[in-house]
Design a protein around this motif. Structure first.
Motif, PDB file in Angstrom:
ATOM      1  N   LEU A 285      28.985  18.156  -5.365  1.00  0.00           N
ATOM      2  CA  LEU A 285      29.591  19.470  -5.125  1.00  0.00           C
ATOM      3  C   LEU A 285      28.824  20.247  -4.063  1.00  0.00           C
ATOM      4  CD1 LEU A 285      31.550  21.805  -5.908  1.00  0.00           C
ATOM      5  CD2 LEU A 285      29.918  22.416  -7.710  1.00  0.00           C
ATOM      6  N   PHE A 286      27.494  20.285  -4.171  1.00  0.00           N
ATOM      7  CA  PHE A 286      26.698  21.080  -3.231  1.00  0.00           C
ATOM      8  C   PHE A 286      26.587  20.411  -1.869  1.00  0.00           C
ATOM      9  CE2 PHE A 286      25.883  23.593  -6.859  1.00  0.00           C
ATOM     10  CZ  PHE A 286      25.453  24.826  -6.400  1.00  0.00           C
ATOM     11  N   GLU A 287      26.639  19.087  -1.851  1.00  0.00           N
ATOM     12  CA  GLU A 287      26.582  18.394  -0.565  1.00  0.00           C
ATOM     13  C   GLU A 287      27.903  18.512   0.196  1.00  0.00           C
ATOM     14  OE1 GLU A 287      23.097  15.104  -1.537  1.00  0.00           O
ATOM     15  OE2 GLU A 287      25.203  14.446  -1.518  1.00  0.00           O
ATOM     16  N   MET A 288      28.976  18.905  -0.502  1.00  0.00           N
ATOM     17  CA  MET A 288      30.264  19.121   0.170  1.00  0.00           C
ATOM     18  C   MET A 288      30.331  20.472   0.872  1.00  0.00           C
ATOM     19  SD  MET A 288      32.832  17.449  -2.672  1.00  0.00           S
ATOM     20  CE  MET A 288      34.362  17.868  -1.833  1.00  0.00           C
ATOM     21  N   GLY A 289      29.317  21.311   0.667  1.00  0.00           N
ATOM     22  CA  GLY A 289      29.235  22.558   1.406  1.00  0.00           C
ATOM     23  C   GLY A 289      29.777  23.758   0.664  1.00  0.00           C
ATOM     24  N   PRO A 290      29.515  24.973   1.199  1.00  0.00           N
ATOM     25  CA  PRO A 290      29.847  26.234   0.527  1.00  0.00           C
ATOM     26  C   PRO A 290      31.327  26.398   0.200  1.00  0.00           C
ATOM     27  CG  PRO A 290      28.422  26.616   2.430  1.00  0.00           C
ATOM     28  CD  PRO A 290      28.827  25.181   2.482  1.00  0.00           C
ATOM     29  N   GLU A 291      32.185  25.764   0.986  1.00  0.00           N
ATOM     30  CA  GLU A 291      33.621  25.858   0.719  1.00  0.00           C
ATOM     31  C   GLU A 291      33.937  25.458  -0.727  1.00  0.00           C
ATOM     32  OE1 GLU A 291      37.818  23.763   2.218  1.00  0.00           O
ATOM     33  OE2 GLU A 291      35.900  23.232   3.173  1.00  0.00           O
ATOM     34  N   TYR A 292      33.147  24.517  -1.241  1.00  0.00           N
ATOM     35  CA  TYR A 292      33.334  24.047  -2.618  1.00  0.00           C
ATOM     36  C   TYR A 292      32.230  24.556  -3.545  1.00  0.00           C
ATOM     37  CZ  TYR A 292      36.713  20.995  -0.393  1.00  0.00           C
ATOM     38  OH  TYR A 292      37.784  20.527   0.332  1.00  0.00           O
ATOM     39  N   SER A 293      30.981  24.495  -3.068  1.00  0.00           N
ATOM     40  CA  SER A 293      29.852  24.811  -3.951  1.00  0.00           C
ATOM     41  C   SER A 293      29.790  26.289  -4.330  1.00  0.00           C
ATOM     42  CB  SER A 293      28.534  24.394  -3.302  1.00  0.00           C
ATOM     43  OG  SER A 293      28.330  25.083  -2.090  1.00  0.00           O
ATOM     44  N   ASP A 294      30.462  27.142  -3.553  1.00  0.00           N
ATOM     45  CA  ASP A 294      30.452  28.573  -3.869  1.00  0.00           C
ATOM     46  C   ASP A 294      31.555  28.973  -4.842  1.00  0.00           C
ATOM     47  OD1 ASP A 294      28.287  28.940  -2.266  1.00  0.00           O
ATOM     48  OD2 ASP A 294      29.362  29.924  -0.611  1.00  0.00           O
ATOM     49  N   ARG A 295      32.526  28.072  -5.077  1.00  0.00           N
ATOM     50  CA  ARG A 295      33.641  28.542  -5.887  1.00  0.00           C
ATOM     51  C   ARG A 295      34.110  27.594  -7.001  1.00  0.00           C
ATOM     52  NH1 ARG A 295      38.985  27.251  -4.086  1.00  0.00           N
ATOM     53  NH2 ARG A 295      39.030  25.754  -2.359  1.00  0.00           N
ATOM     54  N   VAL A 296      33.834  26.293  -6.895  1.00  0.00           N
ATOM     55  CA  VAL A 296      34.276  25.389  -7.970  1.00  0.00           C
ATOM     56  C   VAL A 296      33.396  25.616  -9.201  1.00  0.00           C
ATOM     57  CG1 VAL A 296      34.497  22.983  -8.717  1.00  0.00           C
ATOM     58  CG2 VAL A 296      35.207  23.647  -6.406  1.00  0.00           C
ATOM     59  N   GLU A 297      34.050  25.918 -10.330  1.00  0.00           N
ATOM     60  CA  GLU A 297      33.318  26.150 -11.576  1.00  0.00           C
ATOM     61  C   GLU A 297      33.083  24.807 -12.271  1.00  0.00           C
ATOM     62  OE1 GLU A 297      35.441  29.746 -13.555  1.00  0.00           O
ATOM     63  OE2 GLU A 297      36.564  29.153 -11.759  1.00  0.00           O
ATOM     64  N   LEU A 298      31.839  24.591 -12.682  1.00  0.00           N
ATOM     65  CA  LEU A 298      31.428  23.291 -13.215  1.00  0.00           C
ATOM     66  C   LEU A 298      30.510  23.476 -14.408  1.00  0.00           C
ATOM     67  CD1 LEU A 298      30.962  20.111 -12.910  1.00  0.00           C
ATOM     68  CD2 LEU A 298      29.051  20.731 -11.405  1.00  0.00           C
ATOM     69  N   ALA A 299      30.735  22.685 -15.442  1.00  0.00           N
ATOM     70  CA  ALA A 299      29.758  22.543 -16.530  1.00  0.00           C
ATOM     71  C   ALA A 299      29.471  21.061 -16.656  1.00  0.00           C
ATOM     72  CB  ALA A 299      30.306  23.094 -17.840  1.00  0.00           C
ATOM     73  N   SER A 300      28.198  20.681 -16.601  1.00  0.00           N
ATOM     74  CA  SER A 300      27.830  19.268 -16.738  1.00  0.00           C
ATOM     75  C   SER A 300      26.925  19.111 -17.961  1.00  0.00           C
ATOM     76  CB  SER A 300      27.142  18.750 -15.478  1.00  0.00           C
ATOM     77  OG  SER A 300      26.017  19.542 -15.154  1.00  0.00           O
ATOM     78  N   PHE A 301      26.971  17.916 -18.549  1.00  0.00           N
ATOM     79  CA  PHE A 301      26.348  17.690 -19.859  1.00  0.00           C
ATOM     80  C   PHE A 301      25.487  16.427 -19.834  1.00  0.00           C
ATOM     81  CE2 PHE A 301      30.488  19.628 -20.122  1.00  0.00           C
ATOM     82  CZ  PHE A 301      30.270  20.751 -20.900  1.00  0.00           C
ATOM     83  N   HIS A 302      24.359  16.505 -20.540  1.00  0.00           N
ATOM     84  CA  HIS A 302      23.487  15.338 -20.711  1.00  0.00           C
ATOM     85  C   HIS A 302      22.944  15.359 -22.141  1.00  0.00           C
ATOM     86  CE1 HIS A 302      21.294  11.887 -19.731  1.00  0.00           C
ATOM     87  NE2 HIS A 302      20.239  12.399 -19.123  1.00  0.00           N
ATOM     88  N   SER A 303      22.392  14.221 -22.564  1.00  0.00           N
ATOM     89  CA  SER A 303      22.016  14.060 -23.973  1.00  0.00           C
ATOM     90  C   SER A 303      20.786  13.176 -24.096  1.00  0.00           C
ATOM     91  CB  SER A 303      23.199  13.417 -24.717  1.00  0.00           C
ATOM     92  OG  SER A 303      22.826  12.988 -25.999  1.00  0.00           O
ATOM     93  N   THR A 304      20.046  13.332 -25.182  1.00  0.00           N
ATOM     94  CA  THR A 304      18.936  12.420 -25.485  1.00  0.00           C
ATOM     95  C   THR A 304      19.416  11.197 -26.270  1.00  0.00           C
ATOM     96  OG1 THR A 304      18.429  13.550 -27.575  1.00  0.00           O
ATOM     97  CG2 THR A 304      17.291  14.345 -25.602  1.00  0.00           C
ATOM     98  N   SER A 305      20.722  11.138 -26.585  1.00  0.00           N
ATOM     99  CA  SER A 305      21.227  10.104 -27.489  1.00  0.00           C
ATOM    100  C   SER A 305      21.488   8.770 -26.800  1.00  0.00           C
ATOM    101  CB  SER A 305      22.534  10.575 -28.150  1.00  0.00           C
ATOM    102  OG  SER A 305      22.325  11.751 -28.890  1.00  0.00           O
ATOM    103  N   LYS A 306      21.617   8.769 -25.481  1.00  0.00           N
ATOM    104  CA  LYS A 306      22.043   7.552 -24.777  1.00  0.00           C
ATOM    105  C   LYS A 306      20.964   7.110 -23.794  1.00  0.00           C
ATOM    106  CE  LYS A 306      25.756   8.220 -27.137  1.00  0.00           C
ATOM    107  NZ  LYS A 306      25.982   7.471 -28.392  1.00  0.00           N
ATOM    108  N   CYS A 307      21.394   6.494 -22.686  1.00  0.00           N
ATOM    109  CA  CYS A 307      20.474   5.978 -21.670  1.00  0.00           C
ATOM    110  C   CYS A 307      19.451   5.024 -22.289  1.00  0.00           C
ATOM    111  CB  CYS A 307      19.814   7.135 -20.925  1.00  0.00           C
ATOM    112  SG  CYS A 307      21.005   8.195 -20.071  1.00  0.00           S
ATOM    113  N   TYR A 308      18.192   5.140 -21.916  1.00  0.00           N
ATOM    114  CA  TYR A 308      17.151   4.269 -22.481  1.00  0.00           C
ATOM    115  C   TYR A 308      16.531   4.905 -23.722  1.00  0.00           C
ATOM    116  CZ  TYR A 308      13.994   7.600 -20.301  1.00  0.00           C
ATOM    117  OH  TYR A 308      13.348   8.766 -19.971  1.00  0.00           O
TER     118      TYR A 308
END
Length: 488
Positions: A285-308
């Motif tokens: 999102l941020f590498e696509m520039g302000p046209e997107y990074s200034d206005r697209v609303e985003l919530a991202s999620f991570h957990s201790t339950s998965k991965c390694y």
């Protein structure tokens, strides 16, 4: 005794008077198959003869239950945090002791038994923000936009609660992938939101096509108000890893259609296939520039339950919100304050995940060795699962590029479909139940995750130890052959 009280007084809470939305909630990974598996385990313990000696549960991504070993550093630090007297014990490395002291100093009263602030311990949120910045190549992350959660599920449900509003045609629609992780369909049923399905392309390794998003959105706008687009990357149950180009396309689509993006990224370390790489939605999102990074609303999620890590029971996780309306953010903080705080032990564990041992610290070598071994074993099992299942006539398994599951397509003979209908079951539920009864293998039918009409699947985890996973795969092969012959 109260006047008029009789023994025949009706229950206040009945199926007729309870919340009707709860009755619509289904959660396949702990559904009827798993309940029957538990009964069979009790029967085996009581000496009941079966064609097998144990039930192998391959239905859920519960790493440690499947034999994955905990990371030593994590457990050592948590042991000291829970029982600080061990800080005097010379068995523990100095970096373990200093890390435990650092976490305890950030807790009220120096104890993990204290409540934290509702958003989570400030020190941990700062460490999470630094972790995100490192992961995303220096793109800033504000600790005030980090909310610590009881696993990713807690954050996902909380955000959906914020989103859902309106009645009738104005009711919030939430776009979810099919196949999907049943948390989403269950939460939407509970909230009486409108589930808007978009289908992943099985013929192209479960890829996401923008034209399918457009079709789904156009259809949904006839009967609801779609506001949210949910993405799971790497995928559950499908195991695909989205390309950077796909993520860019999704972000453009969300911007053009004014949709709130929810990115479930709990498997971000679980990438196995050559040519695949995890790209966070925040970074792209941020590498696509302000046209997107200034206005697209985003919530991202991570957990201790998965991965390694695989520390499911600690219920640790976080969400990061981007471009959230400041007034809405106040409401979010209010909403999370109702549950007081996330589990503090989970917060402590999360801090270790985002701030692991460094090369100059005594625990580093063992940590890297254990992490590498766990991920390498998963990669080996992902490849093995795909190879063995694709040897079976009537089973087709896409490459397991990431996450912890395969979602093979199975051919079910027409006679078996009829038998399932007579039994009041979906064909893949009928298949999985017979597999459980005959072979002791517990899988989840694809109907619990969603699938295109006329297709049948099952989800299985790749988590069992390698030798046990081989047994599971061989038993599935034997069963499918005999099942097909029986109903041919």
């Amino acid at each position: 005794m109260m006047d008029g009280f009789t023994a025949t007084a009706k229950k206040v809470l009945t199926l007729d008077t309870m919340n009707p939305n709860v009755k619509k909630v289904e959660y396949a990974v702990r559904g009827p198959i798993v309940q029957r598996a538990a009964q069979i385990e009790k029967e085996l313990a009581q000496g009941v003869k079966k064609p097998f000696t144990e039930v192998i549960r391959a239905n859920i991504g519960d790493c440690h239950a499947m034999g994955q070993k905990p990371i030593t550093f994590f457990r050592q630090v948590l042991a000291l945090c829970l029982y600080p007297d061990l800080l005097e014990d010379n068995k523990f490395p100095e970096d373990v002791k200093s890390r435990a002291q650092r976490i305890l100093q950030a807790c009220s009263g120096g104890s993990l038994g204290s409540y934290s602030t509702s958003q989570g311990i400030e020190l941990v949120r700062q460490d999470v923000a630094r972790y995100i910045e490192r992961r995303d190549g220096g793109i800033p992350s504000n600790p005030d936009n980090i909310y610590l959660t009881a696993g990713a599920s807690d954050g996902i449900v909380t955000m959906l609660k914020l989103m859902v509003s309106g009645e009738g045609p104005s009711r919030t629609g939430v776009m979810i992938s099919i196949p999907q992780y049943p948390l989403y369909s269950a939460a939407l049923a509970d909230l009486a939101a409108v589930q808007v399905n978009y289908y992943l392309d099985e013929e192209k390794c479960w890829s996401l096509d923008i034209s399918e998003l457009q079709r789904s959105l156009k259809e949904a706008r006839k009967h609801c108000s779609p506001r949210v687009l949910c993405i799971i990357n790497p995928g559950n149950p499908t195991g695909q890893v989205q390309s950077r180009q796909c993520i860019e396309d999704v972000i453009r689509f969300a911007a053009e259609e004014n949709l709130f993006l929810m990115a479930d990224e709990v498997y971000q370390d679980n990438v196995y296939a050559g040519g695949c790489e995890f790209h966070s939605f925040k970074k792209v999102l941020f590498e696509m520039g302000p046209e997107y990074s200034d206005r697209v609303e985003l919530a991202s999620f991570h957990s201790t339950s998965k991965c390694y890590m695989g520390e499911c029971g600690f219920r640790g996780g976080y969400m990061e919100v981007v471009n959230l309306d400041p007034d809405v953010k106040l409401q979010l903080t209010k909403l999370v304050s109702v549950r007081l705080c996330p589990p503090v032990t989970g917060q402590a564990l999360l801090d270790l995940v985002v701030n692991p041992p460094q090369p100059d610290e005594p625990s580093y070598h063992t940590f890297i060795q254990e992490r590498t071994h766990t991920l390498a074993a998963l990669a080996e099992k992902a490849m093995m699962t795909q190879q063995i299942l694709n040897q079976v006539s009537g089973i087709k398994c896409n490459p397991v590029q990431g996450a912890m599951y395969s979602f093979p397509r199975i051919q079910i003979p027409p006679k078996a479909v009829t038998a399932a209908q007579e039994n009041g079951q979906t064909p893949d539920m009928f298949y999985c139940m017979k597999l459980l009864e005959e072979k002791g293998i517990c899988l989840v039918p694809g109907s619990g995750f969603g699938q295109r009409d006329g297709t049948y699947h099952f989800r299985m985890t790749i988590l069992p130890p390698t030798e046990k996973l081989k047994i599971v795969l061989v038993k599935i092969k034997e069963f499918h052959q005999s099942f097909t012959q029986q109903f041919s």
